[in-house]
Design a protein around this motif. Structure first.
Motif, short mmCIF file in Angstrom:
data_model
loop_
_atom_site.label_atom_id
_atom_site.label_comp_id
_atom_site.label_asym_id
_atom_site.label_seq_id
_atom_site.Cartn_x
_atom_site.Cartn_y
_atom_site.Cartn_z
N LEU A 8 0.84 -1.21 0.00
CA LEU A 8 0.00 0.00 0.00
C LEU A 8 0.87 1.26 0.00
O LEU A 8 0.66 2.18 -0.80
N VAL A 9 1.85 1.27 0.88
CA VAL A 9 2.69 2.47 1.00
C VAL A 9 3.51 2.67 -0.27
O VAL A 9 3.64 3.79 -0.78
N ALA A 10 4.04 1.57 -0.83
CA ALA A 10 4.92 1.70 -2.00
C ALA A 10 4.15 1.93 -3.29
O ALA A 10 4.56 2.73 -4.13
N GLU A 11 3.03 1.20 -3.47
CA GLU A 11 2.35 1.20 -4.77
C GLU A 11 0.97 1.83 -4.74
O GLU A 11 0.31 1.94 -5.78
N ARG A 12 0.46 2.15 -3.54
CA ARG A 12 -0.89 2.72 -3.40
C ARG A 12 -1.96 1.74 -3.90
O ARG A 12 -2.93 2.13 -4.57
N ILE A 13 -1.71 0.46 -3.64
CA ILE A 13 -2.71 -0.57 -3.97
C ILE A 13 -3.07 -1.28 -2.67
O ILE A 13 -2.18 -1.72 -1.93
N LEU A 14 -4.37 -1.37 -2.39
CA LEU A 14 -4.81 -1.99 -1.14
C LEU A 14 -5.43 -3.36 -1.42
O LEU A 14 -6.47 -3.47 -2.07
N LEU A 15 -4.77 -4.41 -0.92
CA LEU A 15 -5.29 -5.78 -1.01
C LEU A 15 -5.62 -6.24 0.41
O LEU A 15 -5.48 -5.48 1.37
N VAL A 16 -6.04 -7.49 0.55
CA VAL A 16 -6.24 -8.05 1.89
C VAL A 16 -5.40 -9.31 1.99
O VAL A 16 -5.37 -10.13 1.05
N GLN A 17 -4.72 -9.47 3.13
CA GLN A 17 -3.87 -10.63 3.35
C GLN A 17 -4.70 -11.89 3.55
O GLN A 17 -5.80 -11.84 4.11
N GLY A 18 -4.15 -13.03 3.11
CA GLY A 18 -4.88 -14.30 3.22
C GLY A 18 -5.26 -14.66 4.65
O GLY A 18 -6.33 -15.23 4.89
N THR A 19 -4.40 -14.31 5.61
CA THR A 19 -4.72 -14.66 7.01
C THR A 19 -5.98 -13.91 7.49
O THR A 19 -6.61 -14.34 8.44
N GLY A 20 -6.32 -12.83 6.81
CA GLY A 20 -7.56 -12.11 7.13
C GLY A 20 -8.81 -12.93 6.80
O GLY A 20 -9.92 -12.56 7.18
N PHE A 21 -8.61 -14.05 6.08
CA PHE A 21 -9.73 -14.94 5.75
C PHE A 21 -9.59 -16.26 6.49
O PHE A 21 -10.06 -17.30 6.03
N ASN A 22 -8.91 -16.17 7.64
CA ASN A 22 -8.71 -17.35 8.49
C ASN A 22 -7.95 -18.47 7.77
O ASN A 22 -8.19 -19.65 8.03
N TRP A 23 -7.08 -18.06 6.87
CA TRP A 23 -6.14 -19.00 6.24
C TRP A 23 -4.88 -18.95 7.09
O TRP A 23 -4.37 -17.87 7.38
N ASP A 24 -4.38 -20.12 7.50
CA ASP A 24 -3.31 -20.17 8.51
C ASP A 24 -1.98 -19.55 8.07
O ASP A 24 -1.36 -18.80 8.81
N ALA A 25 -1.54 -19.92 6.87
CA ALA A 25 -0.19 -19.53 6.46
C ALA A 25 -0.19 -18.15 5.80
O ALA A 25 -1.16 -17.78 5.14
#
Ligand code: PLP
Length: 405
Positions: A357-374
């Motif tokens: 986000l800081v480098a490219e101004r693109i906002l995604l969501v991390q996989g762990t935010g979907f209760n994915w372990d790794a």
């Protein structure tokens, strides 16, 4: 002054789709930067207009929709929902008494979990999941137990894994089909396997089918209630995605199957429906307009349609990035690529999202935010125009090529 902490009930409640990185995105925007927000499945902000008929009928309803309605929702909308399911071959009979409207599916998920769970009751939820299911299970005092969906099998739920997680406290199983975040559309075999397990262990079936009309290629959505008409099944759906009016906050839940054994739970649902008084009434009229009017989503998901093209470019471009692979989404509005841990050594995927986000101004969501372990997956929303998505994924690739943690 006494310190005010958040309640301990919120200890395990997480919703990273609108998490800490969103605050940073807001800060960047306030400083004059443009941020490409690929974190929420909100069609409106990517140029998807609300179908005219829905807007028109909702506006027309406003002058007379200023009173509370019946707690379950207005009868005309509940009847329109019944008719929708009557058109699906094999869908069990739905009585309008067993239809509940809500301020989005979100409210109905919350009501269901609050009505169902006692401290320590377990709910089987897919991993990865749409995290509201896990959050509301925790908030309601229940214990979310995640079953694995198999990336090597088109992200279908792993039936053996489900079986291995059942205990005498397991009360319900959640199915999200088509799936957020993976884009999987479950096979008949998988759904029958889940129904067998639910039958054997007397599980309540909770089927989130909010993306049931957003399908690509030859994917076919099979409603869970058609596979398990003999089981108590709650099917969730609404206007946010197929009808592109997420801001109207309009969803529904239909109850099918035997009910005698579940009178207490169903009383609880009715009680909670009463305590919220009723859902937003003008938005209930939008349900009526949507379900009795022309449906235009077909054009968007057709091979020549915008959503199809965007799904294609996302999938193609992601797979071009070294060390990144992505199962082709068959439905819904997302891709869930994997970052090979041998190539990308990510220890903290929330930090990766923040740094991107800081480098490219693109906002995604991390996989762990979907209760994915790794920490080895990301979720990308496939709603922007194909050109915008293509460029964003190229920038993600460039960023990853030199990124180290
Ligand atoms: N269920 C799933 C799988 C979703 O992806 C979402 C929203 O993204 C919801 C439920 C919530 O939908 P609503 O806008 O109807 O509250």
């Amino acid at each position: 002054m006494r310190t005010l902490d958040q309640s301990s009930k919120l200890k395990n409640v997480l919703y990273e789709i609108r998490g800490a990185a969103l605050d940073e995105a807001a800060r960047l925007e306030a400083a004059g930067h443009t941020v490409l927000k690929l974190n929420t499945g909100n069609p409106a902000i990517f140029g998807f207009e609300a179908p005219y008929q829905i807007v028109r009928d909702m506006i027309a309803a406003v002058p007379t929709a200023h009173g509370y309605s019946e707690s379950r929702g207005i009868l005309a909308a509940r009847r329109a929902i019944v008719s929708r399911y009557e058109e699906i071959p094999g869908f069990p009979h739905v009585d309008p008494e067993n239809v509940f409207l809500g301020n989005g599916v979100s409210e109905l998920i919350t009501m269901t979990m609050q009505a169902l769970l006692d401290e320590g009751d377990e709910v089987l939820i897919p991993a990865p999941d749409y995290p509201l299911w896990t959050a509301m299970t925790s908030l309601s005092g229940g214990t979310p137990v995640h079953y694995v969906c198999d990336e090597n099998n088109g992200w279908n739920p792993d039936l053996e894994d489900i079986r291995s997680r059942i205990t005498d406290r397991t009360k319900a199983i959640v199915i999200i089909n088509p799936n957020n975040p993976t884009g999987a559309v479950y096979s008949r075999e998988t759904l029958e396997g889940i129904a067998d397990i639910a039958r054997e262990h007397s599980l309540l079936v909770l089927s989130d089918e909010i993306y049931d009309r957003i399908l690509f290629d030859d994917a076919v959505h099979i409603p869970m209630a058609t596979i398990a008409p003999d089981l108590l099944c709650l099917t969730f759906n609404g206007l946010s995605k197929t009808y592109r009016v997420a801001g109207y906050r309009s969803g529904w839940m239909v109850i099918t199957g035997p009910q005698k054994h579940a009178q207490g739970f169903l009383h609880g649902i009715n009680l909670l429906a009463s305590t919220r008084l009723c859902p937003n009434v003008p938005a209930q009229h939008a349900v009526l307009a949507a379900l009795t009017g022309v449906q235009t989503i077909d054009q968007l998901v057709a091979p020549s349609g915008r959503l199809h093209e965007q799904r294609d470019i996302t999938w193609e471009k992601l797979n071009e990035i070294p060390g990144v692979s992505c199962v082709k989404p068959q439905g819904a509005l997302y891709a869930f690529p994997r970052l090979d841990p041998e190539v990308h050594e990510i220890r903290d995927d929330a930090k990766l999202v923040y740094d991107l986000l800081v480098a490219e101004r693109i906002l995604l969501v991390q996989g762990t935010g979907f209760n994915w372990d790794a920490p080895d997956h990301l979720r990308i929303v496939t709603l922007p125009e194909a050109r915008v998505l293509g460029e964003a994924i190229e920038r993600l690739g460039n960023f990853l090529s030199s990124y180290k943690q």
